[in-house]
Scaffold this motif. Structure first.
Motif, PDB file in Angstrom:
ATOM      1  N   GLY A  67       0.656  -1.362  -0.209  1.00 41.58           N
ATOM      2  CA  GLY A  67       0.234  -0.049   0.098  1.00 41.58           C
ATOM      3  C   GLY A  67       0.452   1.422  -0.303  1.00 41.58           C
ATOM      4  N   LEU A  68       1.931   0.920   0.360  1.00 42.88           N
ATOM      5  CA  LEU A  68       3.175   2.441   0.373  1.00 42.88           C
ATOM      6  C   LEU A  68       3.485   2.445  -0.827  1.00 42.88           C
ATOM      7  N   VAL A  69       3.955   1.483  -1.656  1.00 37.66           N
ATOM      8  CA  VAL A  69       4.706   2.026  -2.695  1.00 37.66           C
ATOM      9  C   VAL A  69       4.550   2.606  -4.047  1.00 37.66           C
ATOM     10  N   PRO A  70       5.363   2.910  -5.022  1.00 40.03           N
ATOM     11  CA  PRO A  70       4.572   4.098  -6.245  1.00 40.03           C
ATOM     12  C   PRO A  70       3.810   1.977  -6.693  1.00 40.03           C
ATOM     13  N   ILE A  76       6.947  -5.589  -8.314  1.00 38.84           N
ATOM     14  CA  ILE A  76       8.125  -6.057  -8.659  1.00 38.84           C
ATOM     15  C   ILE A  76       7.346  -6.407  -6.560  1.00 38.84           C
ATOM     16  N   LEU A  77       7.893  -6.098  -6.297  1.00 41.19           N
ATOM     17  CA  LEU A  77       7.319  -6.574  -4.300  1.00 41.19           C
ATOM     18  C   LEU A  77       6.971  -8.049  -4.776  1.00 41.19           C
ATOM     19  N   ARG A  78       5.438  -7.618  -5.504  1.00 43.51           N
ATOM     20  CA  ARG A  78       4.692  -9.066  -5.654  1.00 43.51           C
ATOM     21  C   ARG A  78       5.556 -10.218  -6.288  1.00 43.51           C
ATOM     22  N   GLU A  79       6.101 -10.095  -6.971  1.00 46.57           N
ATOM     23  CA  GLU A  79       6.940 -10.917  -7.812  1.00 46.57           C
ATOM     24  C   GLU A  79       7.952 -11.484  -7.009  1.00 46.57           C
ATOM     25  N   GLY A  80       8.576 -10.701  -4.783  1.00 48.89           N
ATOM     26  CA  GLY A  80       9.422 -10.786  -4.721  1.00 48.89           C
ATOM     27  C   GLY A  80       8.894 -11.730  -4.048  1.00 48.89           C
ATOM     28  N   GLN A  81       7.690 -11.465  -3.834  1.00 55.52           N
ATOM     29  CA  GLN A  81       6.994 -12.345  -2.989  1.00 55.52           C
ATOM     30  C   GLN A  81       6.777 -13.808  -3.600  1.00 55.52           C
ATOM     31  N   VAL A  82       6.243 -13.860  -4.618  1.00 53.10           N
ATOM     32  CA  VAL A  82       6.301 -15.313  -4.513  1.00 53.10           C
ATOM     33  C   VAL A  82       7.323 -16.418  -4.844  1.00 53.10           C
ATOM     34  N   ASN A  83       8.138 -15.350  -5.408  1.00 58.01           N
ATOM     35  CA  ASN A  83       9.522 -16.172  -5.777  1.00 58.01           C
ATOM     36  C   ASN A  83       9.886 -16.370  -4.709  1.00 58.01           C
ATOM     37  N   TRP A  84      10.002 -15.569  -3.162  1.00 52.89           N
ATOM     38  CA  TRP A  84      10.192 -16.490  -1.660  1.00 52.89           C
ATOM     39  C   TRP A  84       8.880 -17.024  -1.343  1.00 52.89           C
ATOM     40  N   LEU A  85       7.973 -17.260  -1.803  1.00 54.35           N
ATOM     41  CA  LEU A  85       6.519 -18.359  -1.105  1.00 54.35           C
ATOM     42  C   LEU A  85       7.406 -19.758  -2.035  1.00 54.35           C
ATOM     43  N   LYS A  86       8.163 -20.173  -3.085  1.00 50.68           N
ATOM     44  CA  LYS A  86       8.140 -21.321  -3.302  1.00 50.68           C
ATOM     45  C   LYS A  86       9.944 -21.596  -2.382  1.00 50.68           C
ATOM     46  N   ARG A 105      12.779 -13.006   4.622  1.00 53.66           N
ATOM     47  CA  ARG A 105      11.955 -12.433   4.115  1.00 53.66           C
ATOM     48  C   ARG A 105      11.572 -11.128   4.817  1.00 53.66           C
ATOM     49  N   LEU A 106      11.310 -11.521   5.757  1.00 57.30           N
ATOM     50  CA  LEU A 106      10.771 -10.020   6.659  1.00 57.30           C
ATOM     51  C   LEU A 106      12.272  -8.711   6.848  1.00 57.30           C
ATOM     52  N   LYS A 107      13.381  -9.533   6.974  1.00 55.04           N
ATOM     53  CA  LYS A 107      14.320  -8.849   6.641  1.00 55.04           C
ATOM     54  C   LYS A 107      14.266  -7.685   5.074  1.00 55.04           C
ATOM     55  N   GLU A 108      13.731  -8.471   4.198  1.00 51.25           N
ATOM     56  CA  GLU A 108      14.223  -8.059   2.964  1.00 51.25           C
ATOM     57  C   GLU A 108      12.808  -6.366   2.947  1.00 51.25           C
ATOM     58  N   LEU A 109      11.900  -7.146   3.534  1.00 51.51           N
ATOM     59  CA  LEU A 109      10.584  -6.139   3.574  1.00 51.51           C
ATOM     60  C   LEU A 109      10.671  -4.725   3.969  1.00 51.51           C
ATOM     61  N   ASP A 110      11.720  -5.693   5.192  1.00 56.14           N
ATOM     62  CA  ASP A 110      11.903  -4.526   6.194  1.00 56.14           C
ATOM     63  C   ASP A 110      13.377  -3.080   5.830  1.00 56.14           C
ATOM     64  N   GLU A 111      13.836  -3.655   4.899  1.00 55.87           N
ATOM     65  CA  GLU A 111      14.734  -3.245   4.014  1.00 55.87           C
ATOM     66  C   GLU A 111      13.849  -2.212   3.312  1.00 55.87           C
ATOM     67  N   ALA A 112      13.277  -3.100   2.609  1.00 56.75           N
ATOM     68  CA  ALA A 112      12.304  -2.250   1.030  1.00 56.75           C
ATOM     69  C   ALA A 112      11.644  -1.027   2.075  1.00 56.75           C
ATOM     70  N   TYR A 113      11.111  -0.765   3.171  1.00 57.29           N
ATOM     71  CA  TYR A 113      10.152   0.218   3.782  1.00 57.29           C
ATOM     72  C   TYR A 113      11.247   1.581   3.869  1.00 57.29           C
ATOM     73  N   ARG A 114      12.687   0.079   4.356  1.00 61.23           N
ATOM     74  CA  ARG A 114      13.163   1.666   4.527  1.00 61.23           C
ATOM     75  C   ARG A 114      14.152   2.603   4.050  1.00 61.23           C
ATOM     76  N   THR A 115      13.779   2.381   2.543  1.00 62.91           N
ATOM     77  CA  THR A 115      14.441   2.740   1.351  1.00 62.91           C
ATOM     78  C   THR A 115      13.113   3.740   0.638  1.00 62.91           C
ATOM     79  N   LEU A 116      12.133   3.393   1.521  1.00 62.68           N
ATOM     80  CA  LEU A 116      11.191   4.546   0.919  1.00 62.68           C
ATOM     81  C   LEU A 116      11.033   6.096   1.255  1.00 62.68           C
ATOM     82  N   ILE A 117      10.911   6.574  -0.007  1.00 59.84           N
ATOM     83  CA  ILE A 117      10.757   8.330   0.219  1.00 59.84           C
ATOM     84  C   ILE A 117       9.953   8.035   1.212  1.00 59.84           C
ATOM     85  N   LYS A 118       9.932   8.673   2.637  1.00 58.39           N
ATOM     86  CA  LYS A 118       9.225   9.530   3.169  1.00 58.39           C
ATOM     87  C   LYS A 118       8.724  10.399   3.543  1.00 58.39           C
ATOM     88  N   PRO A 119       7.454  11.647   3.379  1.00 59.35           N
ATOM     89  CA  PRO A 119       6.995  12.595   3.900  1.00 59.35           C
ATOM     90  C   PRO A 119       7.659  13.072   5.222  1.00 59.35           C
TER      91      PRO A 119
END
Length: 120
Positions: A67-70, A76-86, A105-119
């Motif tokens: 919900g936060l990413v453009p 890209i995020l969903r594709e990563g989730q499908v690959n992780w599920l495998k 996977r949680l580490k990857e998601l946390d890193e993705a959150y940290r790299t978001l541009i936040k207001p």
């Protein structure tokens, strides 16, 4: 007589709370544990509370992040989730492998959150 009453009271209490203490869960966050055709990894996640908790954390984090990413990055995020599920499915019923998969996977998601541009 007092001992019998005490014993019966304790027994009744134990019988009443036993269903509440069951380690099994009805469903994990990302799938229904009551299904009869669960894969080995899903069965283990449903049977092990700590793995179920990791599943809840992962799917909650993933859903919030989507919900936060453009929009362009959501695929890209969903594709990563499908690959992780495998990867998770390849663990089968191996608890250590499942735990490691979730933690990675949680580490990857946390890193993705940290790299978001936040207001500001």
């Amino acid at each position: 007589m007092k001992r019998i009453i005490l014993f019966l009271s304790l027994t009744a209490t134990l019988v009443a709370i036993t269903p509440l203490m069951s380690p099994r869960v009805a469903s994990a966050a990302s799938f229904d544990c009551t299904k009869t055709d669960l894969a080995a990894d899903e069965k283990e996640i449903c049977a092990e509370r700590s793995l179920n908790d990791l599943d809840v954390k992962m799917v909650t984090t993933f859903d919030l992040l989507v919900g936060l990413v453009p929009m362009g990055n959501r695929d890209i995020l969903r594709e990563g989730q499908v690959n992780w599920l495998k990867t998770r499915q390849a663990c089968g019923g191996d608890q250590a492998c499942l735990r490691q998969s979730y933690e990675a996977r949680l580490k990857e998601l946390d890193e993705a959150y940290r790299t978001l541009i936040k207001p500001l």
